[in-house]
Each structure stands twice: as structure tokens, then as C-alpha cells.
Design a protein around this motif. Structure first.
Motif, PDB file in Angstrom:
ATOM      1  N   ILE A 101       0.800  -1.092   0.115  1.00  0.00           N
ATOM      2  CA  ILE A 101      -0.009   0.120  -0.099  1.00  0.00           C
ATOM      3  C   ILE A 101       0.741   1.426  -0.187  1.00  0.00           C
ATOM      4  O   ILE A 101       0.566   2.063  -0.613  1.00  0.00           O
ATOM      5  N   GLY A 102       1.742   1.271   0.776  1.00  0.00           N
ATOM      6  CA  GLY A 102       2.847   2.243   0.800  1.00  0.00           C
ATOM      7  C   GLY A 102       2.833   3.183   2.039  1.00  0.00           C
ATOM      8  O   GLY A 102       1.501   3.375   2.500  1.00  0.00           O
ATOM      9  N   LYS A 103       3.684   3.701   2.563  1.00  0.00           N
ATOM     10  CA  LYS A 103       3.763   4.540   3.767  1.00  0.00           C
ATOM     11  C   LYS A 103       2.730   5.606   3.880  1.00  0.00           C
ATOM     12  O   LYS A 103       2.290   5.831   4.819  1.00  0.00           O
ATOM     13  N   GLU A 104       2.529   6.352   2.940  1.00  0.00           N
ATOM     14  CA  GLU A 104       1.950   7.449   2.975  1.00  0.00           C
ATOM     15  C   GLU A 104       0.270   7.384   3.115  1.00  0.00           C
ATOM     16  O   GLU A 104      -0.153   8.230   3.573  1.00  0.00           O
ATOM     17  N   ARG A 105      -0.045   6.016   2.973  1.00  0.00           N
ATOM     18  CA  ARG A 105      -1.542   5.819   3.195  1.00  0.00           C
ATOM     19  C   ARG A 105      -1.936   4.971   4.320  1.00  0.00           C
ATOM     20  O   ARG A 105      -2.949   4.425   4.470  1.00  0.00           O
ATOM     21  N   VAL A 106      -1.077   4.718   5.042  1.00  0.00           N
ATOM     22  CA  VAL A 106      -1.261   3.377   6.286  1.00  0.00           C
ATOM     23  C   VAL A 106      -1.131   4.105   7.441  1.00  0.00           C
ATOM     24  O   VAL A 106       0.117   4.511   7.866  1.00  0.00           O
ATOM     25  N   THR A 107      -1.888   3.831   8.485  1.00  0.00           N
ATOM     26  CA  THR A 107      -1.707   3.999   9.923  1.00  0.00           C
ATOM     27  C   THR A 107      -1.790   2.807  10.540  1.00  0.00           C
ATOM     28  O   THR A 107      -2.543   1.909  10.237  1.00  0.00           O
ATOM     29  N   LEU A 108      -0.803   2.429  11.610  1.00  0.00           N
ATOM     30  CA  LEU A 108      -0.862   1.094  12.343  1.00  0.00           C
ATOM     31  C   LEU A 108      -1.551   1.490  13.712  1.00  0.00           C
ATOM     32  O   LEU A 108      -1.295   2.640  14.338  1.00  0.00           O
ATOM     33  N   VAL A 109      -2.542   0.771  14.114  1.00  0.00           N
ATOM     34  CA  VAL A 109      -2.908   0.990  15.224  1.00  0.00           C
ATOM     35  C   VAL A 109      -3.124  -0.478  15.987  1.00  0.00           C
ATOM     36  O   VAL A 109      -3.346  -1.232  15.601  1.00  0.00           O
ATOM     37  N   PHE A 110      -2.461  -0.396  17.286  1.00  0.00           N
ATOM     38  CA  PHE A 110      -1.989  -1.434  18.051  1.00  0.00           C
ATOM     39  C   PHE A 110      -2.912  -1.571  19.317  1.00  0.00           C
ATOM     40  O   PHE A 110      -2.984  -0.627  20.084  1.00  0.00           O
ATOM     41  N   THR A 111      -3.790  -2.425  19.608  1.00  0.00           N
ATOM     42  CA  THR A 111      -4.741  -2.563  20.644  1.00  0.00           C
ATOM     43  C   THR A 111      -3.589  -3.028  21.979  1.00  0.00           C
ATOM     44  O   THR A 111      -4.105  -2.366  23.091  1.00  0.00           O
ATOM     45  N   ASP A 112      -2.671  -3.430  21.900  1.00  0.00           N
ATOM     46  CA  ASP A 112      -1.752  -3.911  22.913  1.00  0.00           C
ATOM     47  C   ASP A 112      -2.706  -4.338  24.078  1.00  0.00           C
ATOM     48  O   ASP A 112      -2.325  -3.900  25.400  1.00  0.00           O
ATOM     49  N   ILE A 113      -3.405  -5.226  23.825  1.00  0.00           N
ATOM     50  CA  ILE A 113      -4.222  -5.810  25.153  1.00  0.00           C
ATOM     51  C   ILE A 113      -3.440  -6.499  26.343  1.00  0.00           C
ATOM     52  O   ILE A 113      -3.802  -6.643  27.379  1.00  0.00           O
ATOM     53  N   TYR A 114      -2.189  -7.110  25.789  1.00  0.00           N
ATOM     54  CA  TYR A 114      -1.488  -7.554  26.688  1.00  0.00           C
ATOM     55  C   TYR A 114      -0.360  -6.738  27.338  1.00  0.00           C
ATOM     56  O   TYR A 114       0.459  -7.131  28.104  1.00  0.00           O
ATOM     57  N   ARG A 115      -0.574  -5.639  26.985  1.00  0.00           N
ATOM     58  CA  ARG A 115       0.391  -4.377  27.588  1.00  0.00           C
ATOM     59  C   ARG A 115       1.954  -4.939  27.244  1.00  0.00           C
ATOM     60  O   ARG A 115       2.616  -4.903  28.142  1.00  0.00           O
ATOM     61  N   GLN A 116       2.289  -5.096  26.154  1.00  0.00           N
ATOM     62  CA  GLN A 116       3.805  -5.722  25.831  1.00  0.00           C
ATOM     63  C   GLN A 116       4.357  -4.300  25.037  1.00  0.00           C
ATOM     64  O   GLN A 116       5.532  -4.451  24.912  1.00  0.00           O
ATOM     65  N   LEU A 117       3.784  -3.251  24.757  1.00  0.00           N
ATOM     66  CA  LEU A 117       4.265  -2.270  23.834  1.00  0.00           C
ATOM     67  C   LEU A 117       4.430  -0.807  24.509  1.00  0.00           C
ATOM     68  O   LEU A 117       3.834  -0.971  25.496  1.00  0.00           O
ATOM     69  N   GLY A 118       4.833   0.043  23.998  1.00  0.00           N
ATOM     70  CA  GLY A 118       5.138   1.390  24.431  1.00  0.00           C
ATOM     71  C   GLY A 118       5.756   2.481  23.463  1.00  0.00           C
ATOM     72  O   GLY A 118       6.546   2.012  22.962  1.00  0.00           O
ATOM     73  N   TYR A 119       5.404   3.651  23.634  1.00  0.00           N
ATOM     74  CA  TYR A 119       6.098   4.530  22.819  1.00  0.00           C
ATOM     75  C   TYR A 119       7.528   4.902  23.265  1.00  0.00           C
ATOM     76  O   TYR A 119       8.508   5.291  22.546  1.00  0.00           O
ATOM     77  N   ARG A 120       7.799   4.302  24.459  1.00  0.00           N
ATOM     78  CA  ARG A 120       9.281   4.573  24.818  1.00  0.00           C
ATOM     79  C   ARG A 120      10.428   3.822  23.981  1.00  0.00           C
ATOM     80  O   ARG A 120      11.490   4.263  23.977  1.00  0.00           O
ATOM     81  N   MET A 121       9.824   2.742  23.605  1.00  0.00           N
ATOM     82  CA  MET A 121      10.657   1.997  22.405  1.00  0.00           C
ATOM     83  C   MET A 121      11.066   2.792  21.168  1.00  0.00           C
ATOM     84  O   MET A 121      12.261   2.911  20.639  1.00  0.00           O
ATOM     85  N   ARG A 122      10.097   3.478  20.814  1.00  0.00           N
ATOM     86  CA  ARG A 122      10.230   4.413  19.429  1.00  0.00           C
ATOM     87  C   ARG A 122      11.101   5.266  19.731  1.00  0.00           C
ATOM     88  O   ARG A 122      11.755   5.943  19.044  1.00  0.00           O
ATOM     89  N   ILE A 123      10.917   6.054  20.935  1.00  0.00           N
ATOM     90  CA  ILE A 123      11.426   7.232  21.433  1.00  0.00           C
ATOM     91  C   ILE A 123      13.281   6.772  21.564  1.00  0.00           C
ATOM     92  O   ILE A 123      14.044   7.893  21.268  1.00  0.00           O
ATOM     93  N   ALA A 124      13.267   5.723  22.011  1.00  0.00           N
ATOM     94  CA  ALA A 124      14.831   5.204  22.375  1.00  0.00           C
ATOM     95  C   ALA A 124      15.381   4.732  21.131  1.00  0.00           C
ATOM     96  O   ALA A 124      16.569   4.297  21.110  1.00  0.00           O
ATOM     97  N   SER A 125      14.575   4.527  19.925  1.00  0.00           N
ATOM     98  CA  SER A 125      15.308   4.195  18.694  1.00  0.00           C
ATOM     99  C   SER A 125      15.613   2.719  19.004  1.00  0.00           C
ATOM    100  O   SER A 125      16.628   2.148  18.134  1.00  0.00           O
ATOM    101  N   VAL A 126      14.629   1.774  19.865  1.00  0.00           N
ATOM    102  CA  VAL A 126      14.978   0.505  19.862  1.00  0.00           C
ATOM    103  C   VAL A 126      14.030  -0.353  19.052  1.00  0.00           C
ATOM    104  O   VAL A 126      14.044  -1.585  19.082  1.00  0.00           O
TER     105      VAL A 126
END
Length: 434
Positions: A101-126
Motif C-alpha cells: 500500500i505504501g507508507k503515505e496511506r497507512v496508519t498502524l493501530v495496536f490494541t496492545d491488550i497484553y500491555r507489551q508495547l510502549g512509545y518509549r521503545m520508539r523514542i529510544a530508537s530500539v
């Protein structure tokens, strides 16, 4: 229906729940039930839970979330998932969708129901997923409860007003199903759960898309009006040149997560390994994650069979399976057992290799890796694998037949057409599961 599975206690509790707290308690029980679906008689045999799905689809109304009709199209795409992983066919399918589809048309939405994700990972570039799952934005739901996550997802989708939602939640992701239901006119339920029940699989979203053929046949039999989307993989790079095939020695390969090799079944994976290496002068390449216990089991089995343990080689996780198969000069690909690897099998086919699939018939009809046209050799015992590998030249000649290449390309292109929103031709209307 033969593929229906009941969750009567959960269903009754959800229908009876009146307070916020009572609903939350039931939903927490529900998302913790995935291990209960791995038991004999369920996994490999059941797919749908209509009464539970009806109760879940009523949650938005009970929470005051109105239906939101939208026009389906290709300009504003949401890929809705629980989360993605570094390995596994489900995540790779999502990567293919975002790539096509291409980056410019896609938004990812994660429900993270098991609470395994966080924006800190993206901020820390990991977080290394940005390149693999290109998108203009990634949203991680962060509400403190599952009920509030449903409301949060509804708010996010209301703001985005997507023209198409690829719903790719985990088996028990009630947040993804309930939050997306008011937008069902633009939702594609991407049914990856071909081995066991998944919430939402009996609901009437705008499209029910099956990734595997066994799942498709079951959904078609159950009257879900599904489309067979199949899967895809990038074509091999034009500059990807395989080393010359050795005339005096064969190379076998397999790929998959460890759970695909460790499930209890009639046989052990090691029995198929011993059969293969006893039949031919060959090495066996294992691609994917491993641990010391699995490696020790392989080596002990080979020693017991008076075979050199060094002939089974672990090369770990690779970024490109087709490239690894070519770099290792693999001659024949042997699928994981007792759980087959559908996406990996397709990539091996695309690499031009004969594919042999050990099938565990007692695991249920959904566990058998089927394709619309005969593109692989199925075996049910180590002895049958021995027989198949004795005809090495026959296996190698078979994949050179032009019709095989046409079938493999048809599978790859079918998924691309599905993602592009193009109409798909019906598939083998007389096919049915045993």
C-alpha cells in the motif's frame, strides 16, 4: 456446525454483565483463554464461536458507540492489530500489506491488550519495526482497561475515518473486534487463525479474507462468504544468484518458530530429520530461532541413529528466507512438523524448490497445509518421507514444470490483487475439507 466452538460460561457471563466492572472482568478472562484453545479437539478442529461473537458485537451499542458508515476505498488505510512480532507469518503478512500500500496511506493501530508495547521503545530508537511496517503513524492504545480501550479505539477510528481497515488481531482480541464493529462497512477481517477459534470470525464484516486454503474451505463450508486472499512474498532480487548446486551432496532446509516443531504428535520432528539424513548424503539447514534444549534433542537423535550431528546446522533468524535458501544452495525444503509453515512454504516454492510437507493427520483438518493446486508433496510418516526423498530427481524435475511456476505466481499475485482491492476469481468450487 462442525467448526463451531462454544465458550458457554464466558458467553453467559458477558450477556449477563451489567456494570463496567463486570464486563471488564469477563473480557479479562476472555483474553487469557488462548492457552485453553491449544487442547486436542479444539486446535485444528474449531474456528468459530457465533454466540460469543454476537455478544461482543453488542458491546459498542452497550457502550453508546454508534455505527459509523464509511465509504470503502484505498486512500486511507488502517492496519489494526494486537501487536506484531519479529518472526511469524501473521506479522509478515502485515508487513506485505504495508509494503504494497505504501507508507503515505497507512496508519498502524495496536490494541496492545497484553500491555507489551510502549512509545518509549520508539523514542529510544530500539523499535526496528518502522522499516518493516512502513506507515505514516503508529498509535498504541493506552487506556487502563479493556472496556476503555474499546472506547479509545472507537475514538481513534472516528478521528481517522479510514476507507479500509485490515483487522489482524490476536485470536482473543476483543478490543479490536468490538472497537472496529461500528466501522464494519470498511473492515476486512483478515482470518489468519486457521488452527483454532478467533473472536470475530463469524461476524459479517465487509470482507472475510482467508490467508490459508484449509481455513478458506472451512469458512466457505460454514457460509461465511469468504474470499481466498492467499499470501505473497517479494520476488527474489534480480541480483540474487545461488551458488552452484553440489552434484555429490544434497542440502535440505526447514524454517519456523520452535513451537512448530515441539507440539505433541504421533511423531517427533527428530524422526523426520533422521529419516531425511538416513536417506541421502545431505546436510540439513534449520532457519529460525532455537534454544539449547532443541539443539540437544536433534543432536542426541542423530547420534542414536549413528549419524553425524554436525549435518544438522542452525543458522538462526534471517531477514529474507528466499535469500537464505539460495545462499545455502538448498535443494529441497521440508516444512516444519507437526505444525506446518504456510508462509514459509510459499517462499520456498517461490525460490523454485521442491517442498515436502510432513502432515499430522490426527491434528485435525485445519492443520493440513493445503493449496488450490498441487504444488507440494505431502507425507504422513517418516517412512513416507524416505520414499519421497529417494526420488530426488523426480522432485527436482517437478518444480521445473512450467505449470508449477504458474500456480506459484498465481498465489503471489492473488494476495497483491486482494490488497489492491481488485476482484478475485473464485477458487476450486468443488474443493472441500475431509
Amino acid at each position: 456446525m462442525r467448526f463451531n466452538h462454544g465458550f458457554q460460561d464466558i458467553e453467559d457471563a458477558l450477556l449477563a454483565a451489567r456494570s463496567f466492572e463486570a464486563v471488564e472482568t469477563v473480557l479479562q478472562r476472555l483474553i487469557g483463554m488462548v492457552p485453553d484453545l491449544l487442547v486436542d479437539g479444539v486446535r485444528g478442529w474449531k474456528l468459530f464461536s457465533p454466540r460469543l461473537d454476537d455478544a461482543i458485537s453488542n458491546l459498542p451499542r452497550r457502550l453508546g458507540l454508534a455505527d459509523t458508515p464509511l465509504q470503502k476505498g484505498q486512500d486511507n488505510i488502517v492496519v489494526l492489530a494486537t501487536r506484531f512480532y519479529s518472526t511469524g507469518g501473521h506479522s509478515q503478512v502485515a508487513a506485505d500489506i504495508t509494503r504494497l500500500i505504501g507508507k503515505e496511506r497507512v496508519t498502524l493501530v495496536f490494541t496492545d491488550i497484553y500491555r507489551q508495547l510502549g512509545y518509549r521503545m520508539r523514542i529510544a530508537s530500539v523499535d526496528s519495526s518502522a522499516e518493516r511496517f512502513p506507515s505514516r503513524s503508529t498509535i498504541i492504545l493506552s487506556a487502563p482497561t479493556l472496556v476503555e480501550k474499546i472506547v479509545e479505539l472507537y475514538a481513534v477510528l472516528s478521528a481517522l475515518k479510514p476507507s479500509r481497515i485490515f483487522l489482524m488481531g490476536n485470536h482473543m482480541d476483543v478490543v479490536a473486534i468490538a472497537g472496529a464493529w461500528p466501522f464494519r462497512d470498511v473492515v476486512d477481517f483478515v482470518h489468519h487463525a486457521d488452527f483454532m477459534p478467533a473472536v470475530g470470525s463469524s461476524l459479517r464484516f465487509s470482507t472475510h479474507a482467508d490467508l490459508t486454503y484449509s481455513c478458506h474451505l472451512a469458512c466457505r463450508e460454514a457460509g461465511r462468504e469468504p474470499v481466498y486472499a492467499s499470501m505473497t512474498a517479494p520476488r527474489p532480487h534480480s541480483g540474487m544468484v545461488a551458488p552452484p548446486r553440489r552434484a555429490d551432496r544434497l542440502t535440505f532446509a526447514t524454517c519456523g518458530g520452535l513451537h512448530k516443531y515441539r507440539r505433541a504428535a504421533r511423531f517427533r520432528w527428530t524422526q523426520f530429520v533422521v529419516a531425511a539424513l538416513s536417506t541421502a548424503d545431505a546436510d540439513f539447514i534449520h532457519i529460525g530461532p532455537t534454544d539449547q534444549g532443541f539443539a540437544d534433542e536433534i543432536q542426541a537423535s542423530l547420534r542414536e541413529a549413528d549419524l553425524d550431528p554436525g549435518r544438522y546446522k542452525f543458522i538462526g533468524v534471517v531477514p529474507d528466507l528466499q535469500a537464505a535458501l539460495r545462499a545455502q544452495a538448498v535443494d529441497i525444503y521440508i516444512s516444519s512438523y507437526p505444525e506446518p509453515g504456510g508462509r514459509a512454504n510459499l517462499e520456498a516454492m517461490m525460490a523454485g524448490l521442491p517442498v515436502v510437507i510432513p502432515v499430522e493427520e490426527e491434528s485435525g483438518p485445519l492443520m493440513v497445509d493445503r493449496w488450490p493446486d498441487a504444488q507440494a508433496t505431502n507425507v504422513t510418516t517418516p517412512d513416507e518421507l524416505t520414499t519421497a526423498l529417494r526420488d530426488v530427481q523426480g522432485l527436482l524435475l517437478r518444480v521445473k514444470d512450467a505449470s508449477v511456476g504458474v500456480h506459484v505466481e498465481s498465489e503471489r499475485r492473488r494476495f497483491e490483487d486482494y490488497v489492491a482491492g481488485l476482484p478475485l476469481l473464485p477458487i476450486s468450487p468443488d474443493d472441500a475439507l475431509p
